[in-house]
Design an enzyme around this catalytic site. Structure first.
Site, PDB file in Angstrom:
ATOM      1  N   CYS A  52     -15.981  13.850  53.020  1.00 18.97           N
ATOM      2  CA  CYS A  52     -15.009  12.979  53.702  1.00 18.97           C
ATOM      3  C   CYS A  52     -14.039  13.805  54.549  1.00 18.97           C
ATOM      4  CB  CYS A  52     -14.229  12.174  52.654  1.00 18.97           C
ATOM      5  SG  CYS A  52     -12.791  11.324  53.336  1.00 18.97           S
ATOM      6  N   CYS A 106     -10.246  13.479  52.925  1.00 16.13           N
ATOM      7  CA  CYS A 106      -9.850  13.914  51.577  1.00 16.13           C
ATOM      8  C   CYS A 106      -9.050  15.225  51.639  1.00 16.13           C
ATOM      9  CB  CYS A 106     -11.089  14.127  50.709  1.00 16.13           C
ATOM     10  SG  CYS A 106     -11.663  12.624  49.887  1.00 16.13           S
ATOM     11  N   HIS A 113      -9.903   9.150  47.174  1.00 14.82           N
ATOM     12  CA  HIS A 113     -10.904   8.599  48.095  1.00 14.82           C
ATOM     13  C   HIS A 113     -11.419   7.223  47.661  1.00 14.82           C
ATOM     14  CE1 HIS A 113     -14.212   9.107  51.040  1.00 14.82           C
ATOM     15  NE2 HIS A 113     -14.954   8.474  50.151  1.00 14.82           N
ATOM     16  N   ASN A 133      -7.830  -0.753  59.718  1.00 13.89           N
ATOM     17  CA  ASN A 133      -9.132  -1.428  59.717  1.00 13.89           C
ATOM     18  C   ASN A 133      -9.743  -1.106  58.384  1.00 13.89           C
ATOM     19  OD1 ASN A 133      -9.142  -2.396  62.325  1.00 13.89           O
ATOM     20  ND2 ASN A 133     -10.002  -0.502  63.140  1.00 13.89           N
ATOM     21  N   SER A 193     -14.727   3.536  59.911  1.00 11.45           N
ATOM     22  CA  SER A 193     -15.749   4.578  59.830  1.00 11.45           C
ATOM     23  C   SER A 193     -15.747   5.298  58.492  1.00 11.45           C
ATOM     24  CB  SER A 193     -15.529   5.586  60.963  1.00 11.45           C
ATOM     25  OG  SER A 193     -14.246   6.174  60.845  1.00 11.45           O
ATOM     26  N   HIS A 210     -12.244   6.137  52.872  1.00 16.97           N
ATOM     27  CA  HIS A 210     -11.001   6.746  52.374  1.00 16.97           C
ATOM     28  C   HIS A 210      -9.826   5.850  52.809  1.00 16.97           C
ATOM     29  CE1 HIS A 210      -8.918  10.424  50.884  1.00 16.97           C
ATOM     30  NE2 HIS A 210      -7.925   9.729  51.413  1.00 16.97           N
ATOM     31  N   HIS A 257      -6.983   4.582  54.510  1.00 17.86           N
ATOM     32  CA  HIS A 257      -6.211   5.129  55.637  1.00 17.86           C
ATOM     33  C   HIS A 257      -5.904   4.053  56.662  1.00 17.86           C
ATOM     34  CE1 HIS A 257     -10.245   5.108  57.373  1.00 17.86           C
ATOM     35  NE2 HIS A 257      -9.679   5.161  58.556  1.00 17.86           N
ATOM     36  N   GLN A 306      -3.961   3.698  60.875  1.00 18.94           N
ATOM     37  CA  GLN A 306      -3.775   4.444  62.117  1.00 18.94           C
ATOM     38  C   GLN A 306      -2.516   3.955  62.820  1.00 18.94           C
ATOM     39  OE1 GLN A 306      -7.050   5.114  64.809  1.00 18.94           O
ATOM     40  NE2 GLN A 306      -8.480   4.127  63.394  1.00 18.94           N
TER      41      GLN A 306
HETATM   42  P1  H2U Z   1     -11.240   4.328  61.410  1.00 18.96           P
HETATM   43  O1  H2U Z   1     -12.230   4.546  60.361  1.00 18.96           O
HETATM   44  O2  H2U Z   1     -10.310   3.201  61.115  1.00 18.96           O
HETATM   45  O3  H2U Z   1     -11.871   4.298  62.754  1.00 18.96           O
HETATM   46  O4  H2U Z   1     -10.258   5.603  61.394  1.00 18.96           O
HETATM   47  C1  H2U Z   1     -10.690   6.917  61.339  1.00 18.96           C
HETATM   48  C2  H2U Z   1      -9.918   7.689  62.390  1.00 18.96           C
HETATM   49  O5  H2U Z   1      -9.890   9.047  62.010  1.00 18.96           O
HETATM   50  C3  H2U Z   1     -10.601   7.589  63.755  1.00 18.96           C
HETATM   51  O6  H2U Z   1      -9.673   7.102  64.693  1.00 18.96           O
HETATM   52  C4  H2U Z   1     -10.100   9.856  63.142  1.00 18.96           C
HETATM   53  C5  H2U Z   1     -11.001   9.023  64.042  1.00 18.96           C
HETATM   54  O7  H2U Z   1     -10.795   9.361  65.393  1.00 18.96           O
HETATM   55  N1  H2U Z   1     -10.688  11.123  62.709  1.00 18.96           N
HETATM   56  C6  H2U Z   1     -10.037  12.296  62.997  1.00 18.96           C
HETATM   57  O8  H2U Z   1      -8.992  12.291  63.634  1.00 18.96           O
HETATM   58  N2  H2U Z   1     -10.575  13.476  62.585  1.00 18.96           N
HETATM   59  C7  H2U Z   1     -11.755  13.584  61.893  1.00 18.96           C
HETATM   60  O9  H2U Z   1     -12.167  14.653  61.559  1.00 18.96           O
HETATM   61  C8  H2U Z   1     -12.530  12.355  61.583  1.00 18.96           C
HETATM   62  C9  H2U Z   1     -11.933  11.067  61.977  1.00 18.96           C
HETATM   63 ZN    ZN Z   2     -11.840  10.903  51.278  1.00 22.09          ZN
END
Ligand code: H2U
Ligand code: ZN
Length: 364
Positions: A68, A71, A139, A177, A185, A188, A190, A192
């Site tokens: 992940c 994490c 996580h 989201n 995606s 974990h 989180h 934004q």
């Molecule tokens: P979502 O799963 O809600 O899309 O959020 C994950 C966000 O984390 C996504 O905007 C960022 C992605 O750009 N991200 C990073 O900044 N660094 C990473 O190494 C993986 C994901």
């Molecule tokens: Zn994680």
């Protein structure tokens, strides 16, 4: 006079906003916050469903996933290592949707690259910054599964981030989201923040509606609205001394909710400690209620709308929208297609029926 009434909406006879028999036939409701309309077709709620059932969301069980990106201690896509964080932690998104003016020109996206103005081909440079907020080092947890104390820490992080970003950017969109169904995606826990230097569409609509209401009535639109919803009661799903959550009268998504503080507050960073505690309690109740209603970690998009800009906005009331996509079960979602894409948002289940079901799941 009820706001929707002036626009030809429902209400009147001293029971504005209260549902009556006419609400069981097709009708439209006015969204006082955005100025949009929604079509309601209650008689269709029982129609048979032979369409797609989405796969049930799989649950994550490991507290730490070595693969992940979010994490503690793990390496992100860009090679940076996360600290061994023990409480909510935020970092600059490595794949930002918007960047600052200097980064933009460095990346070849300077304003000089925009084509000359043309009435039919308008564009403008968009600058801003994007943050990723890890809610917990664990996580396997979702926001609804954190303790109220842990949710309070998430609220404190939202607050701290907003306090900094709203001084630099016109619009600070805090959001989450949740779930693959919403395009998330990573499981974990989180959220934004996208902070931008112009007012996006939703913000512009809400800003105009709230300003117009305040100019006419001398109190904020959502204070007037919350007072009426609390007096009516049938769409309130959870409440405490500091917060109230309703399935709004004009809800588009089947189990959409609107969270409002019970005092006028314009930004998350203006919440006092009691309001933060009250919010943690309400979020825990509401989000775990959604999980129980659908017997699954309920997917959703949720986000905060605080006043735009660094200045004072007496007409703006802080609020959050929670938009779960689910309709009947963990696997049957609402699709915004057909008439909704081409004409107007539509719902079958009434907001009142949705509120009753959600209240039952919350145990209120
Ligand atoms: P979502 O799963 O809600 O899309 O959020 C994950 C966000 O984390 C996504 O905007 C960022 C992605 O750009 N991200 C990073 O900044 N660094 C990473 O190494 C993986 C994901
Ligand atoms: Zn994680």
């Amino acid at each position: 006079m009820f706001y929707g009434e002036r626009h030809g909406g429902f209400g009147g006879d001293g029971c504005a906003g209260m549902t009556d028999l006419s609400m069981q036939t097709p009708h439209r409701r006015f969204n006082a916050l955005t100025g949009d309309w929604v079509t309601v077709s209650p008689q269709r709620a029982e129609r048979p469903w032979q369409g797609e059932a989405a796969p049930k969301q799989s649950e994550t069980t490991a507290a730490h996933d070595p693969g992940c990106y979010l994490c503690p201690g793990n390496t992100r896509v860009n090679g940076q290592q996360n600290p061994d964080y023990q409480s909510p932690w935020a970092f600059d998104n490595d794949f930002p949707a918007v960047v600052g003016p200097s980064q933009g020109s460095a990346a070849g996206m300077g304003s000089g690259d925009l084509p000359p103005p043309d009435e039919l081909f308008r564009s403008e440079v968009l600058t801003g910054s994007c943050r990723v907020l890890c809610y917990s080092p664990d996580h396997s947890k979702t926001l609804s599964q954190l303790t109220e104390g842990e949710i309070q820490q998430v609220i404190a992080l939202w607050k701290d981030e907003v306090a900094i970003l709203r001084r630099r950017h016109e619009w600070v969109q805090v959001f989450e989201n949740k779930g693959a169904m919403m395009g998330c995606s990573n499981p974990h826990p989180h959220g934004q923040i996208w902070a931008v230097d112009t007012l996006p569409n939703e913000a512009r609509r809400e800003s105009a509606q709230q300003a117009a209401w305040f100019a006419e009535n001398g109190e904020t639109l959502l204070e007037s609205y919350r007072n009426r919803e609390e007096a009516i009661g049938e769409r309130v799903v959870a409440a405490n001394s500091h917060w109230c959550a309703v399935v709004p009268y004009w809800a588009v998504w089947p189990f959409e909710t609107l969270l409002m503080p019970r005092r006028r507050v314009d930004h998350l960073d203006a919440l006092d400690s009691k309001e933060q505690r009250g919010l943690a309690t309400l979020l825990k109740q509401l989000l775990s209620g959604y999980d129980r209603l659908f017997a699954t970690p309920c997917p959703y998009t949720m986000g905060w709308h605080g006043a735009p800009g660094p200045g004072v906005r007496p007409d703006w009331q802080l609020h959050a929208h929670v938009y779960p996509p689910l309709l009947r079960s963990a696997t049957v979602r609402k699709h915004m297609v057909g008439y909704e894409m081409l004409s107007e948002a539509q719902r079958d289940l009434t907001p009142e029926a949705a509120a009753e079901q959600l209240r039952g799941a919350i145990g209120a």
